[in-house]
Design a protein around this motif. Sequence first.
Motif, short mmCIF file in Angstrom:
data_model
loop_
_atom_site.label_atom_id
_atom_site.label_comp_id
_atom_site.label_asym_id
_atom_site.label_seq_id
_atom_site.Cartn_x
_atom_site.Cartn_y
_atom_site.Cartn_z
N THR A 1 49.05 13.22 26.30
CA THR A 1 47.62 13.37 26.00
C THR A 1 47.38 13.72 24.53
O THR A 1 46.64 14.64 24.22
CB THR A 1 46.95 14.43 26.91
OG1 THR A 1 47.61 15.69 26.67
CG2 THR A 1 47.07 14.08 28.37
N PHE B 1 45.42 8.96 23.24
CA PHE B 1 45.06 8.94 24.67
C PHE B 1 43.67 9.57 24.87
O PHE B 1 42.81 9.02 25.56
CB PHE B 1 46.10 9.69 25.50
CG PHE B 1 45.79 9.64 26.96
CD1 PHE B 1 46.35 8.66 27.77
CD2 PHE B 1 44.89 10.54 27.53
CE1 PHE B 1 46.03 8.59 29.12
CE2 PHE B 1 44.56 10.47 28.87
CZ PHE B 1 45.14 9.49 29.67
N ARG B 2 43.48 10.74 24.25
CA ARG B 2 42.21 11.49 24.44
C ARG B 2 41.00 10.66 24.04
O ARG B 2 40.01 10.61 24.76
CB ARG B 2 42.20 12.73 23.55
CG ARG B 2 42.85 13.94 24.13
CD ARG B 2 42.47 15.17 23.37
NE ARG B 2 42.84 15.24 21.99
CZ ARG B 2 44.03 15.64 21.52
NH1 ARG B 2 44.98 15.98 22.34
NH2 ARG B 2 44.26 15.70 20.22
N TYR C 1 40.49 7.77 26.46
CA TYR C 1 40.00 8.25 27.76
C TYR C 1 38.54 8.66 27.65
O TYR C 1 37.71 8.31 28.50
CB TYR C 1 40.85 9.43 28.28
CG TYR C 1 40.43 9.82 29.67
CD1 TYR C 1 41.04 9.24 30.77
CD2 TYR C 1 39.37 10.70 29.88
CE1 TYR C 1 40.62 9.53 32.06
CE2 TYR C 1 38.93 11.00 31.16
CZ TYR C 1 39.56 10.42 32.25
OH TYR C 1 39.12 10.71 33.52
N ASN C 2 38.24 9.39 26.59
CA ASN C 2 36.88 9.90 26.47
C ASN C 2 35.86 8.78 26.29
O ASN C 2 34.77 8.83 26.85
CB ASN C 2 36.77 10.90 25.31
CG ASN C 2 35.47 11.65 25.38
OD1 ASN C 2 35.21 12.34 26.36
ND2 ASN C 2 34.63 11.48 24.39
N TYR D 1 36.03 6.77 30.00
CA TYR D 1 35.70 7.54 31.22
C TYR D 1 34.75 8.71 30.92
O TYR D 1 33.73 8.86 31.57
CB TYR D 1 36.97 8.07 31.89
CG TYR D 1 37.81 7.01 32.52
CD1 TYR D 1 37.65 6.64 33.84
CD2 TYR D 1 38.79 6.37 31.77
CE1 TYR D 1 38.44 5.66 34.42
CE2 TYR D 1 39.58 5.38 32.33
CZ TYR D 1 39.40 5.03 33.67
OH TYR D 1 40.19 4.06 34.22
N TYR E 1 39.13 19.19 26.78
CA TYR E 1 40.48 18.63 26.69
C TYR E 1 41.36 19.70 26.05
O TYR E 1 40.99 20.24 24.99
CB TYR E 1 40.51 17.40 25.78
CG TYR E 1 39.79 16.19 26.34
CD1 TYR E 1 40.50 15.18 26.97
CD2 TYR E 1 38.41 16.06 26.20
CE1 TYR E 1 39.83 14.05 27.47
CE2 TYR E 1 37.74 14.95 26.69
CZ TYR E 1 38.46 13.95 27.33
OH TYR E 1 37.80 12.85 27.82
N PRO F 1 43.05 7.61 36.49
CA PRO F 1 42.09 8.05 35.48
C PRO F 1 40.65 8.15 36.02
O PRO F 1 39.79 8.77 35.39
CB PRO F 1 42.19 6.99 34.38
CG PRO F 1 43.53 6.35 34.59
CD PRO F 1 43.76 6.39 36.07
N LEU G 1 41.29 1.12 29.41
CA LEU G 1 42.07 2.28 28.97
C LEU G 1 43.47 1.82 28.54
O LEU G 1 43.96 2.17 27.46
CB LEU G 1 42.19 3.31 30.11
CG LEU G 1 43.00 4.57 29.75
CD1 LEU G 1 42.21 5.47 28.80
CD2 LEU G 1 43.37 5.38 31.00
#
Length: 314
Positions: A12, A16-17, A20-21, A24, A30, A229, A250
């Motif tokens: 993460t 990735f963060r 993802y943010n 999703y 986080y 996810p 993603l």
Amino acid sequence: MKIYFAPLEGITGHIFRNAYNEIYGHIDKYFAPFISPSEKCPITPRERKEVTPENNQGFCLVPQILTCRSEHFIEGARELQAMGYKEINLNLGCPSGTVCAKGKGAGFLPETLALQKFLDDIYSYAGSDGVKISIKTRLGYFNPDEFYDLLDIFNKYPVSELIVHPRIKSDFYKGEPRKEYYAYALEHSKCPLVYNGNIFSAKDYEEYSGSFGTGLDPVMLGRGLISDPSLADKLKGFTAETDFAKFKRLHDTIYHEYQKVMSPDINVLYKMRELWSYWQTLFDGKERDIKRLLKAKKYEEYEDVVYHGLLLEN
Ligand SMILES: Cc1cc2nc3c(=O)[nH]c(=O)nc-3n(C[C@H](O)[C@H](O)[C@H](O)COP(=O)(O)O)c2cc1C
């Protein structure tokens, strides 16, 4: 309800963060994988790149520090404060042998006198510098009963949130979490509590909440959120199903972002393999494709499986 994304070292990171943010969202905080300040350097350039606000826009990030030296914690925390961070998390849970051998992470838990001195120092700094310190802990090092004393210790400090992963060091991440100790924390903690451990589905969340007699809110999710996810969206009631269109976005975003900063192919593929070791649970019946994908050494082989075998059409 509030959902926190657990820190997972090597997974993460900021790439990735951000992906993802953007795709999703719906994560309230986080937590960044740990920074380990040393004598020479509170934060290395590599660690700085991970947490700098420039690389973490549009969401709430809590940096985490792993150390057993209060002066190192304070130096690192001051640098993070200078970047604008108002909450710093202390790692008292890492079970890695090398980390624990240095008395850090879960290896700090049996040293209760040193731990109290450390907490005296860092909470006195927090009070004077106006920063919040949360703690992420295991139940103990040798024995879960260590948790009774540890909780008495934590109760003496203004811990902004106490995140409890109800396992001991030797449990690593395996077996059932020791729920009865979290139930004890619910009864005796003076610090706001956050539950963490083994929530992989909405059903798990319901079962855990049921067994504690209270909705787990906030809850911290790690491997469950990597594996599916859509889990946060499911828990928050935005969807009941895993969204494969979002999953593909993603995957593609992370894959392409890693390609921009890493080479050769195999280094990017190592990062993707780690993710697929979690994602494979979404692809029942595709074990042969996953096996091929985990062996791929070149982008072409990898993409052939991902975009043809696994039906994430490009
Ligand atoms: C690969 C990996 C890396 C991790 N890195 C960190 C870390 O940097 N800091 C930390 O506090 N916990 C770390 N953890 C622990 C997770 O944050 C979390 O506590 C653990 O996975 C249990 O929660 P889960 O069952 O929801 O995954 C790590 C766990 C794994 C599997």
